[in-house]
Design an enzyme around this catalytic site. Sequence first.
Site, PDB file in Angstrom:
ATOM      1  N   GLY A 199     -27.448   0.744   0.852  1.00 13.89           N
ATOM      2  CA  GLY A 199     -26.559   1.312  -0.214  1.00 13.89           C
ATOM      3  C   GLY A 199     -26.881   0.880  -1.370  1.00 13.89           C
ATOM      4  O   GLY A 199     -26.761  -0.052  -1.956  1.00 13.89           O
ATOM      5  N   VAL A 215     -21.768   0.732  -6.324  1.00 12.20           N
ATOM      6  CA  VAL A 215     -21.843  -0.786  -6.268  1.00 12.20           C
ATOM      7  C   VAL A 215     -23.235  -1.385  -6.114  1.00 12.20           C
ATOM      8  O   VAL A 215     -23.837  -2.168  -6.920  1.00 12.20           O
ATOM      9  CB  VAL A 215     -20.878  -1.450  -5.100  1.00 12.20           C
ATOM     10  CG1 VAL A 215     -21.162  -3.050  -5.039  1.00 12.20           C
ATOM     11  CG2 VAL A 215     -19.497  -1.177  -5.273  1.00 12.20           C
ATOM     12  N   LYS A 246       0.887  -1.325  -0.012  1.00 13.28           N
ATOM     13  CA  LYS A 246      -0.046  -0.049  -0.036  1.00 13.28           C
ATOM     14  C   LYS A 246       0.949   1.208  -0.085  1.00 13.28           C
ATOM     15  O   LYS A 246       2.169   1.079   0.344  1.00 13.28           O
ATOM     16  CB  LYS A 246      -0.886   0.015   1.360  1.00 13.28           C
ATOM     17  CG  LYS A 246      -2.268   0.857   1.281  1.00 13.28           C
ATOM     18  CD  LYS A 246      -3.182   0.278   0.611  1.00 13.28           C
ATOM     19  CE  LYS A 246      -4.410   1.168   0.365  1.00 13.28           C
ATOM     20  NZ  LYS A 246      -5.675   0.441  -0.147  1.00 13.28           N
ATOM     21  N   TYR A 284     -25.997  -0.037  -7.048  1.00 13.97           N
ATOM     22  CA  TYR A 284     -26.750   0.105  -8.121  1.00 13.97           C
ATOM     23  C   TYR A 284     -26.738  -1.195  -9.078  1.00 13.97           C
ATOM     24  O   TYR A 284     -27.658  -1.827  -9.510  1.00 13.97           O
ATOM     25  CB  TYR A 284     -26.622   1.225  -9.005  1.00 13.97           C
ATOM     26  CG  TYR A 284     -27.248   1.436 -10.291  1.00 13.97           C
ATOM     27  CD1 TYR A 284     -28.577   1.601 -10.732  1.00 13.97           C
ATOM     28  CD2 TYR A 284     -26.374   0.952 -11.609  1.00 13.97           C
ATOM     29  CE1 TYR A 284     -29.141   1.605 -11.849  1.00 13.97           C
ATOM     30  CE2 TYR A 284     -26.997   1.077 -12.768  1.00 13.97           C
ATOM     31  CZ  TYR A 284     -28.343   1.416 -12.974  1.00 13.97           C
ATOM     32  OH  TYR A 284     -28.986   1.432 -14.139  1.00 13.97           O
ATOM     33  N   GLY A 321     -25.512   2.812  -4.153  1.00 13.53           N
ATOM     34  CA  GLY A 321     -24.386   3.869  -4.750  1.00 13.53           C
ATOM     35  C   GLY A 321     -24.022   3.141  -5.933  1.00 13.53           C
ATOM     36  O   GLY A 321     -24.472   2.200  -6.544  1.00 13.53           O
TER      37      GLY A 321
HETATM   38  N1  LIG Z   1     -16.471   0.891  -5.711  1.00 15.72           N
HETATM   39  C1  LIG Z   1     -15.562  -0.264  -5.572  1.00 15.72           C
HETATM   40  O1  LIG Z   1     -15.151  -1.088  -6.338  1.00 15.72           O
HETATM   41  C2  LIG Z   1     -15.663  -0.890  -4.429  1.00 15.72           C
HETATM   42  C3  LIG Z   1     -14.666  -2.099  -3.857  1.00 15.72           C
HETATM   43  C4  LIG Z   1     -14.207  -2.784  -2.700  1.00 15.72           C
HETATM   44  C5  LIG Z   1     -15.199  -2.176  -1.680  1.00 15.72           C
HETATM   45  N2  LIG Z   1     -16.075  -1.173  -1.885  1.00 15.72           N
HETATM   46  C6  LIG Z   1     -17.039  -0.724  -0.895  1.00 15.72           C
HETATM   47  O2  LIG Z   1     -18.149  -0.911  -1.071  1.00 15.72           O
HETATM   48  C7  LIG Z   1     -19.041   0.094  -0.424  1.00 15.72           C
HETATM   49  C8  LIG Z   1     -19.774   1.016  -1.351  1.00 15.72           C
HETATM   50  O3  LIG Z   1     -18.888   1.606  -2.165  1.00 15.72           O
HETATM   51  P1  LIG Z   1     -19.391   2.314  -3.515  1.00 15.72           P
HETATM   52  O4  LIG Z   1     -18.152   2.545  -4.555  1.00 15.72           O
HETATM   53  O5  LIG Z   1     -20.998   1.952  -4.000  1.00 15.72           O
HETATM   54  O6  LIG Z   1     -19.790   3.841  -2.742  1.00 15.72           O
HETATM   55  P2  LIG Z   1     -20.720   5.039  -3.113  1.00 15.72           P
HETATM   56  O7  LIG Z   1     -20.323   6.035  -2.140  1.00 15.72           O
HETATM   57  O8  LIG Z   1     -21.017   4.977  -4.414  1.00 15.72           O
HETATM   58  O9  LIG Z   1     -22.275   4.127  -2.350  1.00 15.72           O
HETATM   59  C9  LIG Z   1     -22.292   4.067  -0.914  1.00 15.72           C
HETATM   60  C10 LIG Z   1     -23.984   4.381  -0.925  1.00 15.72           C
HETATM   61  O10 LIG Z   1     -24.217   4.105   0.360  1.00 15.72           O
HETATM   62  C11 LIG Z   1     -25.424   5.223   0.816  1.00 15.72           C
HETATM   63  N3  LIG Z   1     -25.261   5.407   2.170  1.00 15.72           N
HETATM   64  C12 LIG Z   1     -24.481   6.082   2.984  1.00 15.72           C
HETATM   65  N4  LIG Z   1     -24.924   5.904   4.256  1.00 15.72           N
HETATM   66  C13 LIG Z   1     -26.016   5.055   4.279  1.00 15.72           C
HETATM   67  C14 LIG Z   1     -26.942   4.676   5.380  1.00 15.72           C
HETATM   68  N5  LIG Z   1     -26.645   5.173   6.676  1.00 15.72           N
HETATM   69  N6  LIG Z   1     -27.735   3.953   4.945  1.00 15.72           N
HETATM   70  C15 LIG Z   1     -28.028   3.531   3.545  1.00 15.72           C
HETATM   71  N7  LIG Z   1     -27.368   4.036   2.820  1.00 15.72           N
HETATM   72  C16 LIG Z   1     -26.038   4.639   2.872  1.00 15.72           C
HETATM   73  C17 LIG Z   1     -24.761   6.429   0.089  1.00 15.72           C
HETATM   74  O11 LIG Z   1     -25.640   7.504  -0.102  1.00 15.72           O
HETATM   75  C18 LIG Z   1     -24.274   5.764  -1.322  1.00 15.72           C
HETATM   76  O12 LIG Z   1     -25.387   5.686  -2.458  1.00 15.72           O
HETATM   77  C19 LIG Z   1     -18.146   1.060   0.358  1.00 15.72           C
HETATM   78  O13 LIG Z   1     -17.966   0.475   1.635  1.00 15.72           O
HETATM   79  C20 LIG Z   1     -16.804   0.856  -0.369  1.00 15.72           C
HETATM   80  O14 LIG Z   1     -15.537   0.803   0.284  1.00 15.72           O
HETATM   81  C21 LIG Z   1     -16.190  -0.639  -3.088  1.00 15.72           C
END
Ligand SMILES: NC(=O)c1ccc[n+]([C@@H]2O[C@H](COP(=O)([O-])OP(=O)(O)OC[C@H]3O[C@@H](n4cnc5c(N)ncnc54)[C@H](O)[C@@H]3O)[C@@H](O)[C@H]2O)c1
Length: 358
Positions: free
Chosen positions: A180, A184, A80, A186, A182
């Site tokens: 959530g 992922v 990292k 969706y 967001g």
């Molecule tokens: N994007 C990736 O490739 C990836 C890879 C590994 C891990 N992750 C993890 O997966 C999770 C989601 O990632 P993402 O990229 O979709 O992030 P994102 O920010 O796009 O989506 C998170 C969603 O959660 C919602 N949210 C926040 N607080 C909330 C609550 N209290 N109740 C309900 N919804 C709530 C937000 O409004 C948002 O829509 C994160 O923890 C991230 O670290 C993502």
Amino acid sequence: MKIFEMMEKEGHEQLIFNQDKASGLKALIAIHDTTLGPALGGCRMWPYKTEEEAIYDVLRLSKGMTYKSAASGQDYGGGKSVIWGDPKKDKSEAMFRAFGRFIDGFKGRFSTGTDVGTTYHDFIICRKETPYIGALPESYGGGGNSSIITAFGTWKGIKAVAKEAFGSDSLEGKVIAVQGLGKVGYYLVGYLIEDGAKVIGTDIVQEHIDKVLADYPGVTIVKPEEIYEVECDIFSPNALGAIINDETIPKLKCKAIAGAANNQLAEPRHGDKLHELGIVYGPDYVVNAGGLIQVADELEPGGYNKERAYGKAAGIYDMLLKIFEISRRDNIPTYKAADTLVHERLETYRKVKTIYKK
Ligand SMILES: NC(=O)c1ccc[n+]([C@@H]2O[C@H](COP(=O)([O-])OP(=O)(O)OC[C@H]3O[C@@H](n4cnc5c(N)ncnc54)[C@H](O)[C@@H]3O)[C@@H](O)[C@H]2O)c1
């Protein structure tokens, strides 16, 4: 702070300080374990209050990458990097070119890409100085939006926990509570609906809910605080960390949990509690490894191949089944079984390396 003591305790190989006065770059690179292959891990940019905080973070995160890579079947070690600075005001072209030159010095022993506080724009600059960069957009030979493959891997993870909890990985008619919606969440909803599941979803941002409903009108939406106690088969956390805790566990009505959110267990003892209650927990760092798998694939000779990357991400299913088998074999919670799998994989490979190869 006793740095060597910390490194020795956690088994780190290297910690490198990099500074460039002209651009203001102050970066740390930690390589935790390269038994399985060269180290891979994102670059976080964060305004740490102290040097110690940055050191602690890079050591902790690099160790996490060894586990994530090993448990998801990748032939990469854990590393990292962190840049000590404010991503809102301290970035410059010179900074990321300097960083790229330092990365190049590892000659492939360490590769990096985006994490909290950095974007692919920063790594397009770095890439001018070194090939050891992943998480690039498709137009630069990368895999593009990693949320899609993360959602794909999470869907496979959900099928694996279904198999363990219900004896079949069919999601037909299964009720899945998705926290959530967001980046992922969706795409995950899309995979689940297509697989015949009934989805109950929640989010705190109306726009994200509207986007899901526009494409998947059959999704039932509940208030954020209601998601823990809805009647469902599987709970899928895709928003925040630490949501499996003393307050939420008594509310859960599901038989299994699998989602993309990082650090879902508030404390390890919450993983013990799920085990006691017979709730099958898919360890988060295995379920959400799709993004890492995509970045690792970008670094393959010949570059990124989408079909190959999705094939590897589908392997998250088998890795989880192995973890559940270890959990049953040793009667230990699944989060501990994932660690056992990592230790067994590292140990086996260390032994294989004793065979002379010209
Ligand atoms: N994007 C990736 O490739 C990836 C890879 C590994 C891990 N992750 C993890 O997966 C999770 C989601 O990632 P993402 O990229 O979709 O992030 P994102 O920010 O796009 O989506 C998170 C969603 O959660 C919602 N949210 C926040 N607080 C909330 C609550 N209290 N109740 C309900 N919804 C709530 C937000 O409004 C948002 O829509 C994160 O923890 C991230 O670290 C993502």
